[in-house]
Structure formats: structure tokens, C-alpha cells
Design a protein around this motif. Sequence first.
Motif, mmCIF file in Angstrom:
data_model
loop_
_atom_site.group_PDB
_atom_site.id
_atom_site.type_symbol
_atom_site.label_atom_id
_atom_site.label_comp_id
_atom_site.label_asym_id
_atom_site.label_seq_id
_atom_site.Cartn_x
_atom_site.Cartn_y
_atom_site.Cartn_z
ATOM 1 N N ALA A 54 -0.298 -6.912 -10.458
ATOM 2 C CA ALA A 54 -1.514 -6.093 -10.554
ATOM 3 C C ALA A 54 -1.521 -5.003 -9.482
ATOM 4 N N SER A 55 -2.032 -3.840 -9.860
ATOM 5 C CA SER A 55 -2.169 -2.744 -8.902
ATOM 6 C C SER A 55 -3.385 -1.883 -9.255
ATOM 7 N N LEU A 56 -3.891 -1.215 -8.249
ATOM 8 C CA LEU A 56 -5.036 -0.325 -8.375
ATOM 9 C C LEU A 56 -4.595 1.025 -7.816
ATOM 10 N N TRP A 57 -4.937 2.144 -8.507
ATOM 11 C CA TRP A 57 -4.534 3.444 -7.999
ATOM 12 C C TRP A 57 -5.631 4.476 -8.177
ATOM 13 N N GLN A 58 -5.505 5.544 -7.400
ATOM 14 C CA GLN A 58 -6.411 6.679 -7.432
ATOM 15 C C GLN A 58 -5.574 7.912 -7.127
ATOM 16 N N SER A 59 -5.849 9.014 -7.846
ATOM 17 C CA SER A 59 -5.155 10.266 -7.554
ATOM 18 C C SER A 59 -6.132 11.435 -7.670
ATOM 19 N N PHE A 60 -5.820 12.504 -6.942
ATOM 20 C CA PHE A 60 -6.646 13.707 -6.902
ATOM 21 C C PHE A 60 -5.716 14.906 -6.817
ATOM 22 N N GLU A 61 -6.016 15.961 -7.581
ATOM 23 C CA GLU A 61 -5.189 17.161 -7.594
ATOM 24 C C GLU A 61 -6.092 18.392 -7.628
ATOM 25 N N PHE B 63 0.853 -1.164 0.000
ATOM 26 C CA PHE B 63 0.000 0.000 0.000
ATOM 27 C C PHE B 63 0.902 1.230 0.000
ATOM 28 N N PHE B 64 0.542 2.241 -0.776
ATOM 29 C CA PHE B 64 1.376 3.422 -0.959
ATOM 30 C C PHE B 64 0.488 4.666 -0.936
ATOM 31 N N LEU B 65 0.881 5.671 -0.160
ATOM 32 C CA LEU B 65 0.149 6.932 -0.106
ATOM 33 C C LEU B 65 1.148 8.069 -0.237
ATOM 34 N N ARG B 66 0.829 9.022 -1.107
ATOM 35 C CA ARG B 66 1.681 10.205 -1.281
ATOM 36 C C ARG B 66 0.788 11.437 -1.237
ATOM 37 N N ALA B 67 1.228 12.466 -0.509
ATOM 38 C CA ALA B 67 0.512 13.742 -0.447
ATOM 39 C C ALA B 67 1.515 14.857 -0.716
ATOM 40 N N GLU B 68 1.082 15.870 -1.455
ATOM 41 C CA GLU B 68 1.942 16.988 -1.809
ATOM 42 C C GLU B 68 1.149 18.281 -1.701
ATOM 43 N N THR B 69 1.824 19.359 -1.336
ATOM 44 C CA THR B 69 1.211 20.679 -1.356
ATOM 45 C C THR B 69 2.301 21.732 -1.501
ATOM 46 N N GLY B 70 1.928 22.859 -2.101
ATOM 47 C CA GLY B 70 2.881 23.948 -2.253
ATOM 48 C C GLY B 70 2.603 24.756 -3.506
ATOM 49 N N PRO B 71 3.377 25.838 -3.688
ATOM 50 C CA PRO B 71 3.196 26.664 -4.883
ATOM 51 C C PRO B 71 3.654 25.912 -6.121
ATOM 52 N N SER B 72 3.050 26.253 -7.245
ATOM 53 C CA SER B 72 3.378 25.586 -8.504
ATOM 54 C C SER B 72 3.635 26.631 -9.581
ATOM 55 N N ALA B 73 4.364 26.225 -10.587
ATOM 56 C CA ALA B 73 4.640 27.105 -11.722
ATOM 57 C C ALA B 73 3.336 27.491 -12.404
ATOM 58 N N ALA B 74 3.418 28.374 -13.333
ATOM 59 C CA ALA B 74 2.238 28.907 -14.006
ATOM 60 C C ALA B 74 1.432 27.823 -14.710
ATOM 61 N N VAL B 75 0.116 27.927 -14.583
ATOM 62 C CA VAL B 75 -0.817 27.080 -15.330
ATOM 63 C C VAL B 75 -1.255 27.891 -16.545
ATOM 64 N N LEU B 76 -1.290 27.257 -17.694
ATOM 65 C CA LEU B 76 -1.676 27.918 -18.933
ATOM 66 C C LEU B 76 -2.932 27.241 -19.463
ATOM 67 N N GLU B 77 -4.028 27.998 -19.574
ATOM 68 C CA GLU B 77 -5.284 27.486 -20.122
ATOM 69 C C GLU B 77 -5.564 28.223 -21.413
ATOM 70 N N SER B 78 -5.938 27.467 -22.450
ATOM 71 C CA SER B 78 -6.227 28.098 -23.732
ATOM 72 C C SER B 78 -7.451 27.451 -24.352
#
Length: 91
Positions: free
Chosen positions: A41-48, A1-16
Amino acid sequence: FFLRAETGPSAAVLESVAGNTQEYLVWRGAERIEWRISPAASLWQSFELLQPLDDADNFLINGELGFNAAITDRIGIQPKILATFDNEPPR
């Protein structure tokens, strides 16, 4: 079982969209959970969540749910579902 969490400022997002472009700095929060069911076999889920630093009412959400299974040593199958929600897309 593996869990990773991240938070912080990010570089510019570009939407077009249709030639209209928006670029902004964001605060990013993300997590990923992976469960190794077996060596093949593995199962994963991610959210951002991406939130612009200058607009608290705007946000972008990305999600993913998937399964990976090895058929042979070199061939596998990986069905997944991707979802994105932008509450204020470029106009």
C-alpha cells in the motif's frame, strides 16, 4: 518516504477549446510525495505549476492525490482525485 522536486523550462503546452488553440513555452515546477505505508500500500500527492514564459499573469495548476493497495499479486485498487485549474483558458 519519497520526495521529488523538479523545475525548469518545458516544451510547448497546447490548449484547445471549441476549435480555438493556444500554444506556448512554459516554466514548469513540480513536486511529488509518496509514502509507502506497507509493501502492498502507498499514498501519494503531486502538484505541478506551468507558467508561460511570455505571460506572467497566466498559469496552469495540476494536482493529484491517490492511494494504491494490492488486493492480490496481480490485482489492486487505486482511487485518486485529479484537479486542474487554468486561470486563463483558451477563448
